[in-house]
Scaffold this motif. Structure first.
Motif, PDB file in Angstrom:
ATOM      1  N   PRO A  48       0.828  -1.211   0.000  1.00  0.00           N
ATOM      2  CA  PRO A  48       0.000   0.000   0.000  1.00  0.00           C
ATOM      3  C   PRO A  48       0.863   1.263   0.000  1.00  0.00           C
ATOM      4  N   PRO A  49       0.283   2.388  -0.390  1.00  0.00           N
ATOM      5  CA  PRO A  49       1.020   3.655  -0.327  1.00  0.00           C
ATOM      6  C   PRO A  49       1.540   3.915   1.086  1.00  0.00           C
ATOM      7  N   GLY A  50       2.775   4.395   1.159  1.00  0.00           N
ATOM      8  CA  GLY A  50       3.371   4.749   2.449  1.00  0.00           C
ATOM      9  C   GLY A  50       4.030   3.589   3.184  1.00  0.00           C
ATOM     10  N   ILE A  51       3.931   2.386   2.665  1.00  0.00           N
ATOM     11  CA  ILE A  51       4.515   1.222   3.338  1.00  0.00           C
ATOM     12  C   ILE A  51       5.944   0.999   2.835  1.00  0.00           C
ATOM     13  N   VAL A  52       6.829   0.659   3.758  1.00  0.00           N
ATOM     14  CA  VAL A  52       8.213   0.302   3.405  1.00  0.00           C
ATOM     15  C   VAL A  52       8.488  -1.118   3.885  1.00  0.00           C
ATOM     16  N   ILE A  53       9.363  -1.783   3.177  1.00  0.00           N
ATOM     17  CA  ILE A  53       9.906  -3.067   3.608  1.00  0.00           C
ATOM     18  C   ILE A  53      11.363  -2.760   3.926  1.00  0.00           C
ATOM     19  N   PRO A  54      11.716  -2.741   5.209  1.00  0.00           N
ATOM     20  CA  PRO A  54      13.053  -2.300   5.615  1.00  0.00           C
ATOM     21  C   PRO A  54      14.181  -3.138   5.004  1.00  0.00           C
ATOM     22  N   LEU A  55      15.388  -2.579   5.089  1.00  0.00           N
ATOM     23  CA  LEU A  55      16.597  -3.214   4.586  1.00  0.00           C
ATOM     24  C   LEU A  55      16.805  -4.566   5.272  1.00  0.00           C
ATOM     25  N   HIS A  56      16.990  -5.601   4.461  1.00  0.00           N
ATOM     26  CA  HIS A  56      17.134  -6.961   4.966  1.00  0.00           C
ATOM     27  C   HIS A  56      17.745  -7.847   3.893  1.00  0.00           C
ATOM     28  N   TRP A 159      18.892 -11.652   7.706  1.00  0.00           N
ATOM     29  CA  TRP A 159      19.609 -10.525   8.291  1.00  0.00           C
ATOM     30  C   TRP A 159      18.680  -9.327   8.220  1.00  0.00           C
ATOM     31  N   THR A 160      18.564  -8.573   9.312  1.00  0.00           N
ATOM     32  CA  THR A 160      17.753  -7.358   9.316  1.00  0.00           C
ATOM     33  C   THR A 160      18.621  -6.190   9.765  1.00  0.00           C
ATOM     34  N   ALA A 161      18.495  -5.090   9.060  1.00  0.00           N
ATOM     35  CA  ALA A 161      19.284  -3.890   9.367  1.00  0.00           C
ATOM     36  C   ALA A 161      18.749  -3.202  10.609  1.00  0.00           C
ATOM     37  N   THR A 162      19.606  -2.450  11.248  1.00  0.00           N
ATOM     38  CA  THR A 162      19.212  -1.639  12.398  1.00  0.00           C
ATOM     39  C   THR A 162      18.449  -0.411  11.903  1.00  0.00           C
ATOM     40  N   PRO A 163      17.747   0.280  12.792  1.00  0.00           N
ATOM     41  CA  PRO A 163      17.112   1.536  12.377  1.00  0.00           C
ATOM     42  C   PRO A 163      18.123   2.531  11.799  1.00  0.00           C
ATOM     43  N   GLY A 170      17.559   5.885   3.536  1.00  0.00           N
ATOM     44  CA  GLY A 170      16.335   6.642   3.294  1.00  0.00           C
ATOM     45  C   GLY A 170      15.073   6.057   3.879  1.00  0.00           C
ATOM     46  N   ILE A 171      15.198   5.176   4.871  1.00  0.00           N
ATOM     47  CA  ILE A 171      14.035   4.589   5.535  1.00  0.00           C
ATOM     48  C   ILE A 171      14.109   4.958   7.008  1.00  0.00           C
ATOM     49  N   ASP A 172      13.080   5.634   7.493  1.00  0.00           N
ATOM     50  CA  ASP A 172      13.045   6.072   8.886  1.00  0.00           C
ATOM     51  C   ASP A 172      12.180   5.108   9.693  1.00  0.00           C
ATOM     52  N   LEU A 173      12.799   4.365  10.603  1.00  0.00           N
ATOM     53  CA  LEU A 173      12.100   3.389  11.440  1.00  0.00           C
ATOM     54  C   LEU A 173      12.244   3.747  12.905  1.00  0.00           C
ATOM     55  N   PRO A 174      11.244   3.369  13.717  1.00  0.00           N
ATOM     56  CA  PRO A 174      11.389   3.595  15.160  1.00  0.00           C
ATOM     57  C   PRO A 174      12.423   2.637  15.755  1.00  0.00           C
ATOM     58  N   PRO A 175      12.940   2.951  16.935  1.00  0.00           N
ATOM     59  CA  PRO A 175      13.951   2.098  17.581  1.00  0.00           C
ATOM     60  C   PRO A 175      13.470   0.668  17.838  1.00  0.00           C
ATOM     61  N   THR A 176      12.141   0.435  17.861  1.00  0.00           N
ATOM     62  CA  THR A 176      11.635  -0.918  18.104  1.00  0.00           C
ATOM     63  C   THR A 176      12.057  -1.898  17.014  1.00  0.00           C
TER      64      THR A 176
END
Length: 181
Positions: A48-56, A159-163, A170-176
Motif C-alpha cells: 500500500p502507499p506509504g509502506i516500506v519493507i526495511p533493509l534486509h 539478516w535485518t538492518a538496524t534503524p 532513506g528509511i526512517d524506522l522507530p527504535p523498536t
C-alpha cells in the motif's frame, strides 16, 4: 503410485490460503509452499502507499514482477545502495543473501507477482496475520509484533538492518526495529 501421478499432472491451482498482512504488506499465496519438493512458492504482494519493507536479506532468492502501481527497490552496488523505480512489467531479481528494501511513496498500491522458495513462503505464512479487507493495516505494528517478526526472521536465517542502517538508505524506522542480539 496414484498419488505420485497426481503430482505430475499439469493443473490449475486453486489458492487455498487467505491473504495475510506482514507488517503492512498484503500477501496472497497463490501456490503454497511445498516441503516435499523444490517447487516454488508463488505469491501476489500488495504494498500500500506509504509502506516500506526495511533493509534486509534472506538466504533465499526471489523474483518480483510488477503488475500494477509503482514501487522502489533498493539494491547494493559497488558504489553503494541505489533505489530503482519499478513500474508495471519490470522484473526485479534478488539473489539469496542480497541486501534489499522496498518502499511505495506513490498514491496507489504496488502489486507484484513474486516467485520464491518454499522456505521463504513458510516464513511469510508464519509471521503473517489475517489481512483486513482494506489495503491498510489496522494500526502501526506494535513493538511486540515487530519483536516477534525479527525473532522469527533470525530463526529463518534472515539478516535485518538496524534503524540506523535503514536511515542511511532513506528509511526512517522507530527504535523498536532493532534486530535481536
Amino acid at each position: 503410485m496414484a498419488h505420485e501421478s497426481i503430482r505430475r499432472v499439469a493443473r490449475c491451482i486453486e489458492p487455498r490460503c487467505p491473504s495475510i498482512d506482514v507488517l503492512g504488506r498484503v500477501i496472497k499465496v497463490l501456490a503454497l509452499p511445498d516441503e516435499a519438493t523444490a517447487a516454488p512458492c508463488v505469491m501476489r504482494w500488495t504494498i500500500p502507499p506509504g509502506i516500506v519493507i526495511p533493509l534486509h536479506s534472506q538466504p533465499d532468492p526471489e523474483t518480483l514482477v510488477v503488475v500494477s502501481g509503482n514501487t522502489e527497490g533498493l539494491s547494493q552496488t559497488a558504489e553503494g545502495y541505489q533505489w530503482t523505480r519499478l513500474a508495471p512489467g519490470d522484473v526485479f531479481h534478488v539473489p539469496g543473501r542480497a541486501k534489499q528494501a522496498f518502499r511505495n511513496h506513490w498514491p496507489e498500491p504496488a502489486v507484484m507477482i513474486v516467485v520464491a522458495t518454499s522456505h521463504l513462503g513458510r516464513f511469510l505464512l508464519e509471521v503473517g496475520k489475517p489481512a483486513l479487507p482494506t489495503l491498510r493495516p489496522a494500526n502501526s505494528p506494535t513493538p511486540e509484533a515487530v519483536r516477534g517478526f525479527l525473532e522469527t526472521a533470525a530463526r529463518y536465517g534472515h539478516w535485518t538492518a538496524t534503524p540506523e542502517q535503514n536511515y542511511q538508505v532513506g528509511i526512517d524506522l522507530p527504535p523498536t526495529w532493532s534486530p535481536p542480539r
